[in-house]
Design a protein around this motif. Sequence first.
Motif, PDB file in Angstrom:
ATOM      1  N   CYS A  27       0.816  -1.208   0.000  1.00 56.30           N
ATOM      2  CA  CYS A  27       0.000   0.000   0.000  1.00 56.30           C
ATOM      3  C   CYS A  27       0.851   1.260   0.000  1.00 56.30           C
ATOM      4  CB  CYS A  27      -0.904   0.039   1.235  1.00 56.30           C
ATOM      5  SG  CYS A  27      -2.067  -1.307   1.345  1.00 56.30           S
ATOM      6  N   ILE A  28       2.165   1.107   0.082  1.00 60.00           N
ATOM      7  CA  ILE A  28       3.055   2.258   0.225  1.00 60.00           C
ATOM      8  C   ILE A  28       3.565   2.697  -1.142  1.00 60.00           C
ATOM      9  CG2 ILE A  28       5.121   3.102   1.385  1.00 60.00           C
ATOM     10  CD1 ILE A  28       2.763   2.257   3.165  1.00 60.00           C
ATOM     11  N   GLY A  29       3.675   4.006  -1.304  1.00 61.25           N
ATOM     12  CA  GLY A  29       4.228   4.561  -2.534  1.00 61.25           C
ATOM     13  C   GLY A  29       3.188   4.741  -3.622  1.00 61.25           C
ATOM     14  N   GLY A  30       1.958   4.490  -3.345  1.00 61.65           N
ATOM     15  CA  GLY A  30       0.874   4.615  -4.310  1.00 61.65           C
ATOM     16  C   GLY A  30      -0.269   3.770  -3.853  1.00 61.65           C
ATOM     17  N   LEU A  31      -1.439   3.971  -4.444  1.00 65.96           N
ATOM     18  CA  LEU A  31      -2.622   3.300  -3.942  1.00 65.96           C
ATOM     19  C   LEU A  31      -3.057   2.238  -4.942  1.00 65.96           C
ATOM     20  CD1 LEU A  31      -4.308   6.528  -2.730  1.00 65.96           C
ATOM     21  CD2 LEU A  31      -2.820   4.974  -1.499  1.00 65.96           C
ATOM     22  N   VAL A  32      -3.569   1.133  -4.437  1.00 70.57           N
ATOM     23  CA  VAL A  32      -3.897  -0.003  -5.304  1.00 70.57           C
ATOM     24  C   VAL A  32      -5.395  -0.169  -5.403  1.00 70.57           C
ATOM     25  CG1 VAL A  32      -3.641  -2.481  -5.610  1.00 70.57           C
ATOM     26  CG2 VAL A  32      -1.750  -1.135  -4.728  1.00 70.57           C
ATOM     27  N   SER A  33      -5.868  -0.347  -6.583  1.00 68.64           N
ATOM     28  CA  SER A  33      -7.286  -0.609  -6.815  1.00 68.64           C
ATOM     29  C   SER A  33      -7.423  -1.844  -7.699  1.00 68.64           C
ATOM     30  CB  SER A  33      -7.949   0.587  -7.509  1.00 68.64           C
ATOM     31  OG  SER A  33      -9.247   0.257  -7.934  1.00 68.64           O
ATOM     32  N   GLY A  92      -6.134  -9.190  14.045  1.00 69.41           N
ATOM     33  CA  GLY A  92      -5.610  -8.805  12.743  1.00 69.41           C
ATOM     34  C   GLY A  92      -4.691  -7.624  12.833  1.00 69.41           C
ATOM     35  N   PRO A  93      -3.745  -7.492  11.892  1.00 69.64           N
ATOM     36  CA  PRO A  93      -2.810  -6.352  11.920  1.00 69.64           C
ATOM     37  C   PRO A  93      -3.489  -5.045  11.545  1.00 69.64           C
ATOM     38  CG  PRO A  93      -2.496  -7.647   9.949  1.00 69.64           C
ATOM     39  CD  PRO A  93      -3.478  -8.408  10.776  1.00 69.64           C
ATOM     40  N   ARG A  94      -2.918  -3.957  11.988  1.00 66.48           N
ATOM     41  CA  ARG A  94      -3.430  -2.627  11.624  1.00 66.48           C
ATOM     42  C   ARG A  94      -2.971  -2.268  10.215  1.00 66.48           C
ATOM     43  NH1 ARG A  94      -7.614  -1.172  14.729  1.00 66.48           N
ATOM     44  NH2 ARG A  94      -7.131  -1.321  16.938  1.00 66.48           N
ATOM     45  N   PHE A  95      -3.677  -1.311   9.603  1.00 65.63           N
ATOM     46  CA  PHE A  95      -3.286  -0.851   8.284  1.00 65.63           C
ATOM     47  C   PHE A  95      -2.056   0.027   8.358  1.00 65.63           C
ATOM     48  CE2 PHE A  95      -7.491  -2.140   7.140  1.00 65.63           C
ATOM     49  CZ  PHE A  95      -7.344  -2.550   5.831  1.00 65.63           C
ATOM     50  N   ALA A  96      -1.253   0.003   7.336  1.00 67.96           N
ATOM     51  CA  ALA A  96      -0.099   0.891   7.218  1.00 67.96           C
ATOM     52  C   ALA A  96      -0.331   1.801   6.027  1.00 67.96           C
ATOM     53  CB  ALA A  96       1.170   0.091   7.041  1.00 67.96           C
ATOM     54  N   THR A  97      -1.491   2.408   5.960  1.00 64.35           N
ATOM     55  CA  THR A  97      -1.858   3.290   4.853  1.00 64.35           C
ATOM     56  C   THR A  97      -2.468   4.548   5.417  1.00 64.35           C
ATOM     57  OG1 THR A  97      -4.075   2.360   4.679  1.00 64.35           O
ATOM     58  CG2 THR A  97      -2.348   1.321   3.354  1.00 64.35           C
ATOM     59  N   ARG A  98      -2.759   5.495   4.544  1.00 59.57           N
ATOM     60  CA  ARG A  98      -3.547   6.643   4.967  1.00 59.57           C
ATOM     61  C   ARG A  98      -4.984   6.164   5.167  1.00 59.57           C
ATOM     62  NH1 ARG A  98      -0.089   8.618   0.927  1.00 59.57           N
ATOM     63  NH2 ARG A  98       1.368  10.162   1.710  1.00 59.57           N
ATOM     64  N   HIS A  99      -5.696   6.840   6.099  1.00 62.23           N
ATOM     65  CA  HIS A  99      -6.987   6.287   6.488  1.00 62.23           C
ATOM     66  C   HIS A  99      -8.093   7.326   6.477  1.00 62.23           C
ATOM     67  CE1 HIS A  99      -3.885   3.830   8.580  1.00 62.23           C
ATOM     68  NE2 HIS A  99      -4.599   2.871   8.022  1.00 62.23           N
ATOM     69  N   ILE A 100      -9.323   6.837   6.346  1.00 61.89           N
ATOM     70  CA  ILE A 100     -10.511   7.675   6.473  1.00 61.89           C
ATOM     71  C   ILE A 100     -11.531   6.869   7.277  1.00 61.89           C
ATOM     72  CG2 ILE A 100     -11.558   6.844   4.306  1.00 61.89           C
ATOM     73  CD1 ILE A 100     -12.713   9.599   3.917  1.00 61.89           C
ATOM     74  N   HIS A 101     -12.302   7.529   8.145  1.00 63.53           N
ATOM     75  CA  HIS A 101     -13.226   6.815   9.022  1.00 63.53           C
ATOM     76  C   HIS A 101     -14.546   7.563   9.114  1.00 63.53           C
ATOM     77  CE1 HIS A 101      -9.528   5.006  10.655  1.00 63.53           C
ATOM     78  NE2 HIS A 101      -9.081   6.230  10.510  1.00 63.53           N
ATOM     79  N   LEU A 276       4.108   2.164  10.894  1.00 63.16           N
ATOM     80  CA  LEU A 276       3.000   1.648  10.097  1.00 63.16           C
ATOM     81  C   LEU A 276       3.372   1.538   8.625  1.00 63.16           C
ATOM     82  CD1 LEU A 276      -0.014   3.531  11.701  1.00 63.16           C
ATOM     83  CD2 LEU A 276       0.849   1.247  12.206  1.00 63.16           C
ATOM     84  N   SER A 277       4.217   2.442   8.163  1.00 68.61           N
ATOM     85  CA  SER A 277       4.590   2.414   6.745  1.00 68.61           C
ATOM     86  C   SER A 277       5.956   1.758   6.517  1.00 68.61           C
ATOM     87  CB  SER A 277       4.631   3.838   6.188  1.00 68.61           C
ATOM     88  OG  SER A 277       5.698   4.555   6.768  1.00 68.61           O
ATOM     89  N   SER A 278       6.777   1.726   7.561  1.00 65.18           N
ATOM     90  CA  SER A 278       8.124   1.154   7.512  1.00 65.18           C
ATOM     91  C   SER A 278       9.085   1.931   6.627  1.00 65.18           C
ATOM     92  CB  SER A 278       8.088  -0.312   7.044  1.00 65.18           C
ATOM     93  OG  SER A 278       7.286  -1.081   7.912  1.00 65.18           O
ATOM     94  N   SER A 279       8.636   3.021   6.024  1.00 67.00           N
ATOM     95  CA  SER A 279       9.537   3.782   5.164  1.00 67.00           C
ATOM     96  C   SER A 279       9.387   5.284   5.313  1.00 67.00           C
ATOM     97  CB  SER A 279       9.317   3.402   3.696  1.00 67.00           C
ATOM     98  OG  SER A 279       8.008   3.754   3.300  1.00 67.00           O
ATOM     99  N   THR A 280       8.262   5.716   5.835  1.00 73.30           N
ATOM    100  CA  THR A 280       8.041   7.152   5.967  1.00 73.30           C
ATOM    101  C   THR A 280       8.931   7.715   7.077  1.00 73.30           C
ATOM    102  OG1 THR A 280       5.752   6.915   5.266  1.00 73.30           O
ATOM    103  CG2 THR A 280       6.346   8.954   6.396  1.00 73.30           C
TER     104      THR A 280
END
Length: 562
Positions: A27-33, A92-101, A276-280
């Motif tokens: 999910c890092i570096g761009g978004l997947v659809s 379950g693991p948490r997300f490592a992406t940007r989020h909306i709730h 969460l992102s491991s790179s940011t």
Amino acid sequence: NKGSSACEGCPVGMYAIGAGESVCVSCIGGLVSTARSTQSIELPVATFFIDYAGDFETRIGSRKQSPTHTVAEIVTIADTITVQRSRLKTNGPRFATRHIHFQDEAKQQSEGSHRRSSHRDALKARTKLLDPDFASPAAGWEASRVSDMCVEGNSAKYGPCVASSSSSLSPSAAFPGNTSSVYAGLPFSLDISILDALNQTVEADSATFLEVTVEAEGGITIANVEGEVVIRSNEGSASGTISVRPSYLTQEEGSGLTVGDMSEAVTLRVVGTDALSSSTRLSALVTVPLATVAGGVCPRGYILSLDPASRSAARAGQCVVCATGSYSVDPLASSSPLGSPSCFNCPAPATCRGGDAVTFSYGRWAVSGGMYVLRSCPEGSQLVNAVQGVFSHDVQRCVQCKASEYILLSNSSLFSCQACPVGASCNGSSLRGLVPGSVWAPDYARGQYVLLSCPGGYQLLNKLSNGEFSHAGQECQLCAAAYFCAGGVAVASPCPLDSFSPPGTNSSSGCAPAVFVQVSVGLDVSLAEFDADKQARFQEAMATACGVPASRVVVAAVTAAA
């Protein structure tokens, strides 16, 4: 990647593409659809996490499940919106992406499929407000633009409306007490918030480690940081207790060691990698004002301890509290000439409980030159504060004068206890003449009382046989028989020839005509033994034998037998 049956095995930050696929895409570096196919599409837009805080039925493929926990959806915002649904597992693991709730606003509808369609339509309508080129707040993201995405009463974990992944750090320093700056080497609290692109705390983050370092100024490190320099986040916040040890400019001069500030503030850098992102990479600066030399470099009761190993002009320093049995009222004062700042030993008449807690048992003390100085002692005491004429802090005390002594002043070391003269009585503090009418006055240059005059009938004596002044021999002596004494400082005068006067005569009129009978008597005593008392007893015996008053008998001379 939520750990459901469609995403089992994918690590944090990745998820599977399409039903039945086994490939995990980051999910890092761009978004997947998935775009409803097996093809993955990478889009330069924000990915959000929708958290429906409620329970409802949903269909995945041909199976119907009744989740007992929050249902999560990953939404990729582009020209179209694709929704991947999965049941959230508790482990379950948490997300490592940007989020909306936001909260499920249609959970009261009866059909799960209709509810799912309604949510998808609602998301499409609301996400049109989002900037498709969104990357950070600088790209035009404003809270007002997403206000329509808020759902009333939402209790979602990551934010009431919209939340992204970690974007920045917000550090702040909290100083102890009511101070507005930090003291060298003394701990203070550093609070750090991990924020998303909307400046909201990323409460999902409890794994990011943040490191605190000192930012060099002009290539020069003016301070060292100590304490909890590596801090782990807890629900998006991190708090640690640290201290800084600045360097100070020092110079030895004839009057002692001078200390100056190298800087009035130190800049701390907080860095860390978003767990969460491991790179940011997250980084922020915070400026911490330092207590200055002019404003009080350390709290009262502390001294600025300089690095003794350093011989350079810049020496690291830290505030150190004085231990029991010592004290400090000036952090830069030294107990030794030309020495570095140090604590002072507790004076003899005091109790020192450490720091600046000093209680004196007697005397009046005042702060002078960065130390306590004894200003005065109780009446009848001598102020001692010097050794061989040189001031010494550690010998300061009050010494009580003896009952047979007196002292002019008890507020200066220039005055000492004096022996009481023979013509006065003393009580340890003051002096009183034995003869009524005698006048005594303080001579502050001598530090002694001086007999100025005697009443009539008395003669003033204050000199030794060699003519030198004698403090101890001062007295008003009764005028001898056959003499008269006018008083004041006048010497005794003999009566005229063939006249006589009794002892204590104050004028020549007291001299009366008389017939003198001279008698020489030999006594079996030494000259030293024939003292004043024996002379008086001898006069009384002679007066009785001659039938005259004792005042008429005069011992004219006493000589040793040949």
